[in-house]
Scaffold this active site. Sequence first.
Site, PDB file in Angstrom:
ATOM      1  N   ASN A 207     -38.640 -12.204 -85.171  1.00 59.13           N
ATOM      2  CA  ASN A 207     -37.939 -12.583 -86.401  1.00 59.13           C
ATOM      3  C   ASN A 207     -36.832 -11.583 -86.688  1.00 59.13           C
ATOM      4  OD1 ASN A 207     -39.035 -10.382 -88.137  1.00 59.13           O
ATOM      5  ND2 ASN A 207     -40.949 -11.397 -87.619  1.00 59.13           N
ATOM      6  N   ASP A 276     -46.599 -14.930 -87.554  1.00 57.84           N
ATOM      7  CA  ASP A 276     -47.799 -15.636 -88.005  1.00 57.84           C
ATOM      8  C   ASP A 276     -48.498 -16.381 -86.872  1.00 57.84           C
ATOM      9  OD1 ASP A 276     -47.663 -14.830 -90.644  1.00 57.84           O
ATOM     10  OD2 ASP A 276     -46.290 -16.450 -91.194  1.00 57.84           O
ATOM     11  N   LYS A 286     -42.891 -16.679 -65.237  1.00 53.28           N
ATOM     12  CA  LYS A 286     -41.844 -17.218 -66.095  1.00 53.28           C
ATOM     13  C   LYS A 286     -41.973 -18.749 -66.207  1.00 53.28           C
ATOM     14  CE  LYS A 286     -36.890 -17.194 -66.258  1.00 53.28           C
ATOM     15  NZ  LYS A 286     -35.756 -17.324 -65.379  1.00 53.28           N
ATOM     16  N   PHE A 320     -46.049  -6.966 -98.673  1.00 50.72           N
ATOM     17  CA  PHE A 320     -44.696  -7.478 -98.895  1.00 50.72           C
ATOM     18  C   PHE A 320     -44.723  -9.002 -98.871  1.00 50.72           C
ATOM     19  CE2 PHE A 320     -41.179  -4.298 -98.635  1.00 50.72           C
ATOM     20  CZ  PHE A 320     -41.978  -3.180 -98.759  1.00 50.72           C
ATOM     21  N   LYS A 334     -49.888 -14.115-103.273  1.00 51.16           N
ATOM     22  CA  LYS A 334     -50.261 -13.209-102.173  1.00 51.16           C
ATOM     23  C   LYS A 334     -51.023 -11.986-102.689  1.00 51.16           C
ATOM     24  CE  LYS A 334     -46.780 -14.912 -99.038  1.00 51.16           C
ATOM     25  NZ  LYS A 334     -45.459 -14.788 -98.432  1.00 51.16           N
ATOM     26  N   LYS A 338     -54.601 -11.901-100.921  1.00 50.29           N
ATOM     27  CA  LYS A 338     -54.769 -10.804 -99.949  1.00 50.29           C
ATOM     28  C   LYS A 338     -55.383  -9.558-100.595  1.00 50.29           C
ATOM     29  CE  LYS A 338     -51.131 -12.588 -96.937  1.00 50.29           C
ATOM     30  NZ  LYS A 338     -50.335 -12.318 -95.738  1.00 50.29           N
TER      31      LYS A 338
END
Length: 404
Positions: A207, A276, A286, A320, A334, A338
Amino acid sequence: MLGVAGGIAAYKAAELCRALVQRGYTVQVVMTKAATEFIQPLTFAALTGRKVVTSLFSSGNSEETLSSAVEHIAIAQEHDLLVVAPATADILAKFAHGLADDFLSTLYLAFTGPVVLAPAMNTNMWRHAATQANLEALRARGHKIVEPEDGFLACGMIGPGRLADPESIADVVAEQLEHRHDLAGETVLITAGPTQEPLDPVRFISNRSSGKMGYALAEAAAERGARVILISGPVHLPAPRGATVVPVKTAGEMRDAVFGNLRGATMVIKAAAVADFHLSTVPQQKIKKTAARLSLELDPTPDILAELGRDKKDWLLIGFAAETENLEREARRKLQTKNCDMIVANLVGGDESGFESDHNEIALALKTGEFLRFPRASKRELADEILTQALHLRHVLAEPAHER
Ligand code: CTP
């Protein structure tokens, strides 16, 4: 250390010097050569009762002055903070670019503690893109800038550029020194950056996280006296001074590194943008372009933060939340799901803040039910804010509920 650069406001540095001495600080004054054209070292020597350092190479060793080619290292090591007032456009440029051609700029490079800069200059020089870019770089380094005031300037112009009031500069110095060791005795475990989940030996999913927020937190925590363990995904950033870096690639490796280094932690800050989903069985070879279409079946990665929340000990747990919409609702959700003490929420996807930027706009969802929004600022400034709020939160949570 009080650095005095060569500007018309140099005479006001004497007032700042007196204010600092009155507050009980030991003040070592360092003047640039140009500053000595505006005000005599003797003034500062009289106010501080110490010899004034004037310039790196000059040997004008009178009773009030002191100079040597190695002294900057010793002075840097002996002192807790550097404040420069007035900070001229020239000294800001030197600091920003690491030039070291006189005592003050050399001292700056040798010094590892907090730096406060109080600029003063002509309005046009202040507004110039070069000065503003230098200020940005210095802010990003965590230095405190005490903005100049608007007013009538010595050059006859009216506008921003006048040195801030000496008492308010002294207040910022006091505030910085208060922070100086407020994390001493803490062990802060921080995760940063993205994770990379391999698809085959040459490809991966990742990301846009740059790691800048986590690295800023590590740098700020170390500067404030904490032992810092930084578990970092692949990023292009230098290791923060004073932090132990544990490099990892995948979410699984990050999980193992977090739990392997948890002992003794007093704060856990999960700034990493963990993938995730991943491919649980990575092909050994490959993937070839044989089929017209490729479907990959991905499995969830371990949710490290949720696992820490389930297994929560007496460390403060800070997660975060990177959101593209519904910031407050998602942050609160969250926080609950969490089992965190704090969620640092930020909107991502815009140009001006978020992943790759040096800046960010954040809000904090706290276990006390509060939701605090902060204006856009550099990640380094926000890192200090998050740590200050974390310390305060722990203090509040330690109080019996009915007294909060
Ligand atoms: N996190 C984690 N492990 C994961 C995913 C996320 O520890 N596998 C942590 C991140 O480090 C961050 C927090 O969880 O502190 C929130 O991450 P975010 O991606 O915003 O949320 P998700 O839990 O992934 O939820 P969603 O994708 O639904 O927004």
